[in-house]
Scaffold this motif. Sequence first.
Motif, short mmCIF file in Angstrom:
data_model
loop_
_atom_site.label_atom_id
_atom_site.label_comp_id
_atom_site.label_asym_id
_atom_site.label_seq_id
_atom_site.Cartn_x
_atom_site.Cartn_y
_atom_site.Cartn_z
N ALA A 79 -9.31 -7.78 -3.93
CA ALA A 79 -8.10 -8.47 -4.38
C ALA A 79 -7.04 -7.48 -4.83
O ALA A 79 -5.84 -7.64 -4.53
N ARG A 80 -7.47 -6.43 -5.56
CA ARG A 80 -6.51 -5.42 -6.01
C ARG A 80 -5.85 -4.72 -4.83
O ARG A 80 -4.63 -4.47 -4.84
N THR A 83 -3.31 -7.01 -3.15
CA THR A 83 -2.09 -7.08 -3.97
C THR A 83 -1.26 -5.82 -3.80
O THR A 83 -0.02 -5.87 -3.67
N HIS A 84 -1.94 -4.67 -3.81
CA HIS A 84 -1.24 -3.39 -3.60
C HIS A 84 -0.55 -3.37 -2.24
O HIS A 84 0.62 -2.98 -2.13
N ALA A 86 0.48 -5.87 -0.40
CA ALA A 86 1.61 -6.80 -0.38
C ALA A 86 2.82 -6.20 -1.08
O ALA A 86 3.96 -6.33 -0.62
N GLU A 87 2.59 -5.54 -2.22
CA GLU A 87 3.69 -4.92 -2.96
C GLU A 87 4.29 -3.76 -2.17
O GLU A 87 5.52 -3.61 -2.10
N VAL A 119 -2.93 -7.35 4.39
CA VAL A 119 -2.66 -8.61 3.69
C VAL A 119 -3.26 -9.79 4.46
O VAL A 119 -3.90 -10.67 3.88
N TYR A 122 -7.14 -9.96 4.30
CA TYR A 122 -7.62 -10.50 3.02
C TYR A 122 -7.44 -12.02 2.98
O TYR A 122 -8.34 -12.74 2.55
N ARG A 123 -6.31 -12.49 3.48
CA ARG A 123 -6.06 -13.94 3.47
C ARG A 123 -7.12 -14.68 4.29
O ARG A 123 -7.59 -15.75 3.89
#
Length: 596
Positions: A79-80, A83-84, A86-87, A119, A122-123
């Motif tokens: 998850a981390r 998120t990284h 995506a940012e 991304v 992960y989705r």
Amino acid sequence: MNEFPKVSGLLLVVLLTVPVLTRTSPAQAPKPSFDARRLDAFYAAEWEYELEHHPELATYVGDTRFNDRLSDYSAEEQAREATHAAEQLRRLRAMSTNGLDNQETISREMMLRQLAASVESYRLKEWEMPVSQMNGVHLDLASMYSQMPFRTVRDYRNYISRLRQAPRVFAQETAVMRLGMRDHLMEPRYLLEKVAVQANDIAASTPDKSPFAMPLAQFPKEISPTDQAKIRTELLDVIRQDVLPAYARFAVFVRETYAPAGRTEPGIWALPNGEELYRNAIREHVQTTMDGDAIFAEGMREVKEIQKQMLALAETQGFHDLTSFNAHILTDPKLHATSAKQLMGLYRHYEDQSQAKLLEVVPVAPKLRLEVVPMDSFRAPTAVPADYSPGSIASGRPGRVNVNLYNPSSRLLLNVEAIAYHEGLPGHHLQFSVADGLKDLPAFRRFASYDAYSEGWALYAEQLGHELGFYQDPYSEYGRLENEMWRSIRLVVDTGVHQKHWTRQQMVDFFKQHTAMDDQNIQTEVDRYISWPGQALSYRLGQQKILDLRAKARARLGKRFDIRQFHACVLSLGPVPLDILDENVTRWIDEQARTH
């Protein structure tokens, strides 16, 4: 096929210089624009993040700073990282692109795609299916020794430190697999049963005979006898107390809990989001706009075309149909291996033969040794006939062709020559070595993984062997054609099982109807496609792209066409998606046409 460590999203080599691509000397080269320098800093920071969060990747590329660590395999870390990604994707899209040259534009586009793919993966929860008979932590840890250096006491200490983390890694992976059970994201049960056997076989080995003890086989002379004794004692204790018990627990979990929950259908379509997963797999492995139906139809067309070539050769041997010729091949003992020694000798002979003529197809050859070695025994029963492990310029690790010596008498010899050129020279070994040496490119590009590029090149290399005058034995030439058939069949059976709901037996039957492949190879092949959707499509589609571009260059340049410079152009880009390869080789062709 090549082997990679766990990553998100090569032999010391002289850089393959491309005179026709060298536009200016370093002194004359324009300075990168402000935005280009800013983007380079972004790529460097992102690469550092990848190395720190995936220490096995760092080891693979020759960076030893994290050799005492293993990755965090937990769901929280997944998850981390998403998120990284995506940012970072948001940041990169917002950055100015003024003044970028062609290579800088390629780098930005590739980074955008890699972040977006992370991304999306992960989705789709692809990470909830982390193990199969082909891939997984149980295989990665057991082969880890082959990627690590063992020159100093510190190197051995790093290795021991990593092995101490095996219980933690298996616990994290098991927790992720339980999430997959919850979400019904599972490999087929019968393949997961093979995973349990693999893990159990490793767990049942004695510490000194396990693959983890391989670094004890030969110490560097710089390490004193006293230190050797200490290392031996400590390493065997870690294997006994930490590693083998962790494998045993994992084997029990897979056998008694995980495998029984595996899906019953072989195709990925049977998963809750199976159709979307398969579309994404095609996008990741091939970067094509073709859908599954179009790929299936292309495969069927190619199968019919290659059959004609195979029949013409069979007729030169006195056979008037492929069925009888294939039956002859399968039953003629002279066409089967007699020993592991014979197989190793053949692969080494063909690599030496290719090395001697390599400069006929490229300007500069790799300088570091290419080793031909036996495949790890714990992988061999479910693995391909041979595969390639890239070397590393930074660490001096040689590239390796790993030869599968499991049950050698069951293996046909006719495609050994083609496989040797595919895995070694002028195939994977050349391509990966050149990419590793492209120091002007960002690191994330040099070590990128694009199957259609790398496997397409390797399959193309099999044909290069023919153009170099190899395959003098007609049965070896038939083996080369059968390899072409093999890769075209993949287009049919991969889409067949994952989109058209074929059964495993339909896959096996299609192979047997169109090839003389030995049963051992057919069985492992269909299981590979089932567990690794889309990957098998990359070979033929990637090869075809290179052949199409070569035909375009030859037609446009005529007598000025230089096969060595064409190959230099293709290889000098490093691993890239097929559309980027097409665009840039076409640009090179246009430049050559204008300047001559």
